[in-house]
Scaffold this active site. Structure first.
Site, PDB file in Angstrom:
ATOM      1  N   LYS A 279       2.841  -1.756   0.724  1.00 23.51           N
ATOM      2  CA  LYS A 279       2.587  -2.783  -0.280  1.00 23.51           C
ATOM      3  C   LYS A 279       3.898  -3.177  -0.977  1.00 23.51           C
ATOM      4  O   LYS A 279       4.848  -2.385  -1.014  1.00 23.51           O
ATOM      5  CB  LYS A 279       1.621  -2.258  -1.349  1.00 23.51           C
ATOM      6  CG  LYS A 279       0.198  -2.030  -0.893  1.00 23.51           C
ATOM      7  CD  LYS A 279      -0.636  -1.487  -2.058  1.00 23.51           C
ATOM      8  CE  LYS A 279      -2.080  -1.241  -1.636  1.00 23.51           C
ATOM      9  NZ  LYS A 279      -2.803  -2.494  -1.399  1.00 23.51           N
ATOM     10  N   ARG A 353     -11.667   0.924   4.310  1.00 22.48           N
ATOM     11  CA  ARG A 353     -12.803   0.786   5.228  1.00 22.48           C
ATOM     12  C   ARG A 353     -12.827   1.907   6.264  1.00 22.48           C
ATOM     13  O   ARG A 353     -13.885   2.234   6.803  1.00 22.48           O
ATOM     14  CB  ARG A 353     -12.760  -0.589   5.894  1.00 22.48           C
ATOM     15  CG  ARG A 353     -11.548  -0.839   6.766  1.00 22.48           C
ATOM     16  CD  ARG A 353     -11.302  -2.318   7.016  1.00 22.48           C
ATOM     17  NE  ARG A 353     -10.856  -2.970   5.797  1.00 22.48           N
ATOM     18  CZ  ARG A 353     -10.605  -4.289   5.716  1.00 22.48           C
ATOM     19  NH1 ARG A 353     -10.801  -5.061   6.774  1.00 22.48           N
ATOM     20  NH2 ARG A 353     -10.190  -4.832   4.591  1.00 22.48           N
TER      21      ARG A 353
END
Length: 505
Positions: A279, A353
C-alpha cells in the site's frame, strides 16, 4: 487488552426537580418559527424564559448541537445541557434521533459523573433509545496513555433516564439491553483502537478468551501448525509474510434449546501493509482497523450470550497480519483454500477475502441456519456508499432481513446486488478462481468471490449475507452523535437485532 468503561444506567419518573445530579440534559427541536424545548423539566416560567432566549443564544436545535448553560433554581443540578434533536416536522422524535441526541450530549459530558436525561421518552422504546445513546456516547480510549486521564477526560459514569414509563415492567430488561449494547460496542472500539504492535493474531486470540470468561461461551483457537495441517491455505498464505503467525478463533455460544444457529465470520487482519502489493505509505497507520469485522462478531456473540437469547451464535475470527517479507505470498502464487478450492493471487492486498474464504468454509461445515460475514473488505465500498453506510450483499432473503435489522438498530446500511456477470471476471487460467476481478463495482466483485465458499445444508445453499463495513468501521473525521473519532463499533447493533429477530423477539 480491552478496558471498556462502564456506564451505570437507571430510570426515574419525569419529575426530576428534586433529583441531585451534576447535569440535566434537555432536548431542543428545530422549528420553522423558532427552536423549542421538548419535555422540559423546568418550572413553567423558567421554560418560557429559556425558550424565548434560545435564538439570542444562537441555539437552533440542530442535530449534534450541544450547549451548556447555568442551571436554574428549580433543578438540583450543576449545569443545564441542551442537545439538538433536529427537525421533527411536527411528529415525535424517532428512536435514532433520541439515540443521537443523547449520545452527542453524553460524548461531550466527559468529566461529569452523573447526568439526568430529560428527553421526550414517554414509552419504554423511547427510554431505551435514550439510554442506548448515552451508553454509546460515553466513551474514551485511554489504553495507551502513560498517565491516568484527567478528571475532565473521564467519560460520563452514570446516566439517569427521566421517563413516564419508569414503572413499566419491561423497562429494566430494556435498560439491561442498552447497557449490554453500549458495553459491547465500546469493547469493539477498544480492540480496533489498540495499536497493532499490541494487537496481533496471538494476542487477539488471548483477548477473545479473556472476554469470554464470564459467559457460557466456548473458545477454540487453531494455531499455525494446525491451520497448516488442516489446509487453511487462505490464513496461512496471508499470514506467512509476518513473524506473528495467523490464528482462527471459534467463539461458540450454544444454549440448551436454540431456535436457530447463526454463524458470524469476521475479517481480522490485525495490520494490513498490502503485502508484496504494498500500500502507499500515506495513512497506512489506519490499517490497524482492518480487524474490525472480527472484533464485531466476537462482541456480537458475547452480547447474545449476555442477554441469554435462545439462539446459537458462533463467531469465526479469521486473524492474520499481512506483511511483506521473503516468506510472503507473491502475486502469481496459487493457494489451496480450506475445503480444496484453489485461488490464484493476483494482488496480495486483496487478502481479506482469502482469510474470510477459509472462515466461510469452516462455518459452512457446521450447517448453520444462516451465515453473516463482516469485513472492512474494499475501498470500493467507500466509493459506492461513503463513510457511514455499510453495503449488504448476499441471498435476497437474508440480505433484506439484515437490512431490516440495521434499520431497527438505527445503523445505516444499503442492499447491493451480485450481478452474475462479475463471476466471469474472477476466472483464472491456472486455478479455480482469482482473488481479484472487475475493478468497477469492486465491492460486489469481492462479495461474489466470497459466495464461492459458502456451503450447503440439506442440498441447498446456506443463506448468506456479506456486510462490507470499510467506511463505517472507522471515523477519520470529527465525532458526531454517539460516534467518536476513530473506531466506531459499527454493525454490532445490527447483528444483535438480527439475532433477536431469529429468536422471535
Amino acid at each position: 487488552m480491552t478496558s471498556a468503561s462502564e456506564l451505570k444506567l437507571s430510570a426515574v419518573s419525569p419529575d426530576i426537580r428534586r433529583l441531585p445530579a451534576d447535569a440535566v440534559v434537555v432536548a431542543v427541536a428545530q422549528d420553522t418559527e423558532a427552536p423549542r424545548l421538548l419535555n422540559s423539566p423546568l418550572a413553567p416560567q423558567e421554560t418560557a424564559a429559556l425558550e424565548a432566549s434560545l435564538p439570542l443564544l444562537g441555539i437552533t436545535g440542530a442535530s449534534d448541537e450541544v450547549r451548556r448553560l447555568p442551571s436554574t433554581d428549580s433543578l438540583k443540578a450543576g449545569v443545564l445541557v441542551l442537545t439538538g434533536l433536529g427537525r421533527l416536522d411536527g411528529g415525535a422524535p424517532s428512536a435514532e434521533a433520541l439515540r443521537r441526541a443523547a449520545g452527542a450530549a453524553a460524548r461531550q459530558l466527559s468529566g461529569v459523573r452523573k447526568a439526568v436525561f430529560a428527553l421526550p421518552a414517554p414509552t419504554v422504546e423511547a427510554a431505551a433509545a435514550v439510554a442506548e445513546g448515552a451508553a454509546l456516547g460515553a466513551y474514551a480510549f485511554t489504553g495507551h496513555r502513560a498517565q491516568a486521564p484527567e478528571a475532565r477526560q473521564v467519560p460520563l459514569a452514570e446516566a439517569v433516564v427521566a421517563t413516564a414509563a419508569s414503572a413499566e415492567k419491561s423497562l429494566p430488561a430494556a435498560l439491561k439491553r442498552a447497557a449490554v449494547v453500549g458495553r459491547r460496542v465500546r469493547a469493539v472500539r477498544d480492540l480496533v483502537n489498540t495499536a497493532p504492535n499490541l494487537l496481533y493474531p496471538e494476542s487477539f486470540a488471548a483477548a477473545a478468551r479473556e472476554a469470554a470468561k464470564p459467559w457460557p461461551v466456548k473458545v477454540t483457537v487453531l494455531e499455525e501448525k494446525q491451520l497448516e495441517k488442516e489446509g487453511y491455505g487462505g490464513l496461512i498464505g496471508v499470514g506467512r509474510g509476518s513473524s506473528r503467525p495467523p490464528r482462527l478463533v471459534k467463539v461458540d455460544y450454544s444454549p440448551a434449546r436454540p431456535v436457530a444457529h447463526l454463524a458470524l465470520v469476521g475479517k481480522g487482519i490485525t495490520f494490513d501493509t498490502g503485502g508484496i502489493s504494498l500500500k502507499p505509505g500515506l495513512n497506512m497507520h489506519l490499517m490497524k482497523s482492518d480487524m474490525a469485522g472480527a472484533a464485531t462478531v466476537l462482541q456480537a456473540v458475547l452480547a447474545v450470550a449476555e442477554l441469554g437469547l435462545p439462539v446459537r451464535a458462533t463467531a469465526w475470527l479469521c486473524l492474520a497480519e499481512n506483511m511483506p517479507s521473503g516468506a510472503a505470498t507473491r502475486p502469481g502464487d496459487v493457494l489451496t483454500m480450506f475445503g480444496g478450492k484453489t485461488v490464484e493471487v493476483l494482488n496480495t492486498d486483496a487478502e481479506g477475502r482469502l482469510v474470510m474464504a477459509d472462515g466461510l468454509v469452516a462455518a459452512s461445515r457446521e450447517e448453520p441456519d444462516a451465515i453473516i460475514d463482516v469485513a472492512t473488505l474494499t475501498g470500493a465500498q467507500l466509493v459506492a456508499l461513503g463513510t457511514r453506510t455499510a453495503g449488504i450483499m448476499g441471498d435476497d432473503g437474508l440480505r433484506d432481513r439484515v437490512k431490516a435489522a440495521a434499520d431497527a438498530a438505527g445503523e445505516a446500511a444499503w442492499p447491493m446486488p451480485l450481478p452474475e456477470e462479475l463471476r466471469a471476471t474472477l476466472d483464472s487460467p491456472v486455478a479455480d478462481l482469482a482473488n481479484i476481478g472487475e475493478r468497477h463495482g469492486g465491492m460486489m466483485t469481492a462479495a461474489v468471490f466470497l459466495s464461492e465458499f459458502v456451503g450447503e445444508k440439506a442440498g441447498r445453499p446456506i443463506p448468506w449475507a456479506h456486510l462490507d463495513i470499510a467506511g463505517p468501521a472507522y471515523n477519520e473525521g470529527a465525532p458526531y452523535g454517539y460516534t467518536p473519532k476513530n473506531a466506531t463499533g459499527s454493525t454490532l447493533r445490527t447483528l444483535l437485532a438480527l439475532a433477536e429477530d431469529f429468536a422471535g423477539r
